[in-house]
Design a protein around this motif. Structure first.
Motif, mmCIF file in Angstrom:
data_model
loop_
_atom_site.group_PDB
_atom_site.id
_atom_site.type_symbol
_atom_site.label_atom_id
_atom_site.label_comp_id
_atom_site.label_asym_id
_atom_site.label_seq_id
_atom_site.Cartn_x
_atom_site.Cartn_y
_atom_site.Cartn_z
ATOM 1 N N ILE A 1 13.001 -10.157 20.329
ATOM 2 C CA ILE A 1 11.877 -10.395 19.425
ATOM 3 C C ILE A 1 11.885 -9.371 18.291
ATOM 4 O O ILE A 1 12.008 -8.168 18.543
ATOM 5 N N PRO A 2 11.740 -9.802 17.036
ATOM 6 C CA PRO A 2 11.569 -8.837 15.938
ATOM 7 C C PRO A 2 10.214 -8.128 16.030
ATOM 8 O O PRO A 2 9.181 -8.762 16.283
ATOM 9 N N TYR A 3 10.246 -6.833 15.807
ATOM 10 C CA TYR A 3 9.042 -6.004 15.736
ATOM 11 C C TYR A 3 9.000 -5.316 14.374
ATOM 12 O O TYR A 3 10.029 -5.156 13.712
ATOM 13 N N VAL A 4 7.797 -4.901 13.975
ATOM 14 C CA VAL A 4 7.637 -4.147 12.736
ATOM 15 C C VAL A 4 6.738 -2.948 12.998
ATOM 16 O O VAL A 4 5.795 -3.013 13.795
ATOM 17 N N SER A 5 7.068 -1.839 12.359
ATOM 18 C CA SER A 5 6.260 -0.625 12.438
ATOM 19 C C SER A 5 6.190 -0.011 11.055
ATOM 20 O O SER A 5 7.129 -0.140 10.264
ATOM 21 N N LYS A 6 5.072 0.653 10.749
ATOM 22 C CA LYS A 6 4.873 1.220 9.419
ATOM 23 C C LYS A 6 4.796 2.743 9.481
ATOM 24 O O LYS A 6 4.300 3.320 10.446
ATOM 25 N N SER A 7 5.321 3.359 8.420
ATOM 26 C CA SER A 7 5.249 4.811 8.287
ATOM 27 C C SER A 7 4.518 5.160 6.989
ATOM 28 O O SER A 7 4.828 4.606 5.930
ATOM 29 N N TYR A 8 3.572 6.091 7.086
ATOM 30 C CA TYR A 8 2.849 6.570 5.903
ATOM 31 C C TYR A 8 3.263 7.985 5.522
ATOM 32 O O TYR A 8 2.632 8.624 4.682
ATOM 33 N N ASP A 9 4.340 8.476 6.151
ATOM 34 C CA ASP A 9 4.860 9.797 5.800
ATOM 35 C C ASP A 9 6.374 9.741 5.585
ATOM 36 O O ASP A 9 7.102 10.660 5.934
ATOM 37 N N GLU A 10 6.821 8.633 5.004
ATOM 38 C CA GLU A 10 8.212 8.459 4.600
ATOM 39 C C GLU A 10 9.189 8.599 5.762
ATOM 40 O O GLU A 10 10.229 9.241 5.662
ATOM 41 N N ASP B 1 0.818 -1.220 0.000
ATOM 42 C CA ASP B 1 0.000 0.000 0.000
ATOM 43 C C ASP B 1 0.851 1.271 0.000
ATOM 44 O O ASP B 1 0.321 2.373 0.142
ATOM 45 N N GLY B 2 2.153 1.118 -0.166
ATOM 46 C CA GLY B 2 3.042 2.273 -0.238
ATOM 47 C C GLY B 2 3.718 2.637 1.057
ATOM 48 O O GLY B 2 4.659 3.446 1.060
ATOM 49 N N ALA B 3 3.280 2.084 2.168
ATOM 50 C CA ALA B 3 3.905 2.399 3.453
ATOM 51 C C ALA B 3 5.337 1.867 3.485
ATOM 52 O O ALA B 3 5.692 0.911 2.786
ATOM 53 N N LEU B 4 6.159 2.507 4.299
ATOM 54 C CA LEU B 4 7.513 2.041 4.542
ATOM 55 C C LEU B 4 7.515 1.308 5.878
ATOM 56 O O LEU B 4 7.119 1.872 6.899
ATOM 57 N N ALA B 5 7.947 0.049 5.868
ATOM 58 C CA ALA B 5 7.992 -0.739 7.100
ATOM 59 C C ALA B 5 9.420 -0.838 7.600
ATOM 60 O O ALA B 5 10.357 -1.007 6.815
ATOM 61 N N ILE B 6 9.571 -0.703 8.903
ATOM 62 C CA ILE B 6 10.870 -0.888 9.543
ATOM 63 C C ILE B 6 10.760 -2.078 10.486
ATOM 64 O O ILE B 6 9.790 -2.208 11.242
ATOM 65 N N PHE B 7 11.736 -2.965 10.413
ATOM 66 C CA PHE B 7 11.838 -4.115 11.297
ATOM 67 C C PHE B 7 13.049 -3.907 12.195
ATOM 68 O O PHE B 7 14.084 -3.423 11.747
ATOM 69 N N TYR B 8 12.924 -4.302 13.443
ATOM 70 C CA TYR B 8 14.055 -4.191 14.360
ATOM 71 C C TYR B 8 13.854 -5.150 15.519
ATOM 72 O O TYR B 8 12.741 -5.634 15.768
ATOM 73 N N LEU B 9 14.943 -5.446 16.203
ATOM 74 C CA LEU B 9 14.885 -6.301 17.373
ATOM 75 C C LEU B 9 14.602 -5.476 18.625
ATOM 76 O O LEU B 9 15.161 -4.396 18.801
ATOM 77 N N ARG B 10 13.753 -6.002 19.468
ATOM 78 C CA ARG B 10 13.504 -5.406 20.778
ATOM 79 C C ARG B 10 13.887 -6.426 21.837
ATOM 80 O O ARG B 10 13.375 -7.550 21.845
ATOM 81 N N LYS B 11 14.796 -6.041 22.715
ATOM 82 C CA LYS B 11 15.186 -6.885 23.827
ATOM 83 C C LYS B 11 14.492 -6.387 25.090
ATOM 84 O O LYS B 11 14.455 -5.180 25.350
ATOM 85 N N PHE B 12 13.948 -7.323 25.852
ATOM 86 C CA PHE B 12 13.205 -6.947 27.054
ATOM 87 C C PHE B 12 13.111 -8.162 27.960
ATOM 88 O O PHE B 12 13.444 -9.286 27.572
#
Length: 379
Positions: A111-120, A90-101
């Motif tokens: 654990i890998p997490y993912v977050s999306k950005s709709y404003d680049e 859908d055009g969003a930019l997704a970032i994946f990263y590890l979160r330690k907790f």
């Protein structure tokens, strides 16, 4: 041997941020290039506090702007690190990263997490877990891929209970990161005794549709396996004899023309010998401690070379190109990004220079531009 590439950026550490590492590139819709990376706060070991920081280039990677925080630590976060980017359907930019907790049960989790950005990349949505199991899963930087089918595939190293011995666990998403599921088959080294197992795996889709998985080991080679059904099942794990390697990660990308580019640390002569200090007692030192000790004295993560393949994991040209060759430094965790006529390559550099007048390693990032003419190894 002449080195390839031209340094266009260096992200130096500081007393506040003593380690920068494990990044990834993304093309933005306005033509800019975003580079995000792990920025450690106050200390430099793997379990230290870290956030995701970024720099931007407005000229195709020739120059880079000032460092900014991209994703900050929140309460309960021990560590945020190891970035991958992927453009969504859908055009969003997704970032994946590890979160330690630390989980509610007291277990140390990664654990890998993912977050999306709709404003680049100006803002990011609520991060979502890719793996629901509370355990220790390592997803390396610049490793999440989309297959030609549209499926998103990630290969992780499961270190159950933080064990040093890893096994490969695959996760896929068929709905553009709305949900993930684990592939039933996990991969192990075919040895009864291995202190390393399979660590820091990566995947790439070959021209014939197969998926190639590789992983670092403590057994002198990158080991590999193949899937012909989108990652649902895998072949036996075997060493790839071209990719000699210490216990160090390899990075591979498929270019638009189908060629493969691999960046890794080959094993030069005597690179795996034990090196001990005068006060070390080799007779009483365990095998594992000796091996890790040899890495700490002379890690084997040099030289750093680039190999080119013609679309197949067995078709790499034996003529490699040298990126770095300092014998007393180390280089690893490359991000590889294709542009119109060049590659941008960013990698972790430990050149052991003094930092703030303290005799310690310099944990920084080097960004190089490598023009496609420098990849011509068959001519």
């Amino acid at each position: 041997m002449k080195k390839i590439g031209r340094t266009v950026g260096e992200i130096f550490p500081s007393s506040r941020y003593p380690r920068n590492t494990e990044g990834a590139f993304a093309d933005l819709n306005n033509g800019d290039v975003l580079f995000a990376f792990s920025r450690f706060i106050g200390a430099s070991n793997d379990e230290s506090d870290a956030e995701i920081a970024s720099v931007v280039s407005h000229d195709g990677g020739e120059t880079w702007g000032e460092e900014k925080s991209l994703i900050r630590k929140k309460e309960g976060d021990g560590n945020l690190m190891s970035v991958s980017f992927l453009r969504m359907l859908d055009g969003a930019l997704a970032i994946f990263y590890l979160r330690k907790f630390r989980s509610e049960s007291g277990r140390n989790c990664c654990i890998p997490y993912v977050s999306k950005s709709y404003d680049e990349g100006q803002s990011w949505g609520e991060p979502k877990r890719c793996i629901m199991d509370d355990d220790y899963y390592v997803l390396n930087n610049d490793r999440v891929i989309r297959l030609s089918s549209g499926r998103i595939l990630m290969a992780t190293a499961l270190h159950a209970g933080e064990s040093d011995t890893g096994r490969v666990a695959f996760f896929v998403s068929d709905d553009d990161c709305e949900s993930f599921r684990e592939i039933k088959q996990r991969l192990d080294l075919p040895f009864v005794h291995s202190f390393s197992g399979l660590q820091e795996p990566g995947v790439v889709e070959l021209e014939d549709g197969r998926i190639w998985m590789w992983a670092r080991t403590g057994h002198a080679y990158q080991f590999e396996a193949y899937s012909s059904d989108g990652g649902e099942s895998w072949s036996d794990v075997r060493p790839n004899e071209f990719f000699t390697s210490p216990l160090s990660p390899m990075s591979v990308k498929k270019l638009k023309d189908g060629r493969l580019v691999a960046i890794f640390n080959p094993i030069p002569n005597y690179n795996t010998r034990f090196e001990v200090e005068d006060d070390d007692d080799l007779e009483t030192m365990s095998y594992k401690k000796r091996l890790y000790h040899s890495f700490s004295v002379y890690s084997g993560r040099t030289p750093y070379v680039l190999a080119v393949g013609k679309g197949d994991s067995k078709g790499f040209c034996p003529r490699v190109r040298v990126i770095e060759d300092n014998p007393r430094a180390s280089f690893c965790y490359a991000a590889i990004h294709e542009r119109d006529d060049h590659l941008l390559v960013a990698y972790f550099t430990n050149d052991k220079k003094p930092l703030d007048e303290v005799n310690c390693a310099t944990y920084g990032i080097t960004i190089k531009k490598i023009v496609f003419d420098e990849l011509d190894v068959w001519g």
